[in-house]
Design an enzyme around this catalytic site. Sequence first.
Site: not given
Length: 212
Positions: A23, A78, A179
């Site tokens: 992500d 987000h 991530h």
Amino acid sequence: MQSVARVITRLETTQAVIALTFDCGADRGYAEEILDELARHGIRATFGMTGAWARANPDLVARMLREGHRLINHSDTHPSFTGRSTGSPPLSVDQRAAEIRRAEQAVAAVSGSETTMRPYFRPPYGDYDEALLTLLPELGYSVVVMWTVDSLGWRGIPPEEVVTRVLAAAQPGAIVLLHVGAQSTDAAALPQLIAALQERGYGFVTTDAQLG
């Protein structure tokens, strides 16, 4: 048109393949190092892309697309769509749609197409509700990509623990949440993680490889 988006936590396959998903929501972080490591092994991965990240790092978005990685819509800024993880009010339908469309536009500025990330969506924080599952198909998204295992590298746990967590959950079709951000230890764990999974006979695919 499909009336409700389906939610997946693993790919439906019996093949020994795993989907590495990264992500991109915070900073540029270790994205370049991650892409270099993936390139060394010829691995294609999936990147949950926020519009904000794409606007800040168009060069890396272009590289991801050039090297055959898959981008999935991870909203524009987000926020939690439901407020569950952040204690904030749920977003309205219009706010949700705007978050998704603005992310499309940010990636389209690089790719030339607003459909680059469709039909795959990953909700920020993994927060979703029935209203979102109903809205998504109206916007061109039919699959909500969750995960089989969260590496927890974003918490800053040691890279060795990242590898241990992922290996414990490894199975055919597993989707691994990682991530790119600077606070995450996922990039540091990646070389060992790839080696360990390969030793167990796993190959790597993007999340759309086994999805219609």
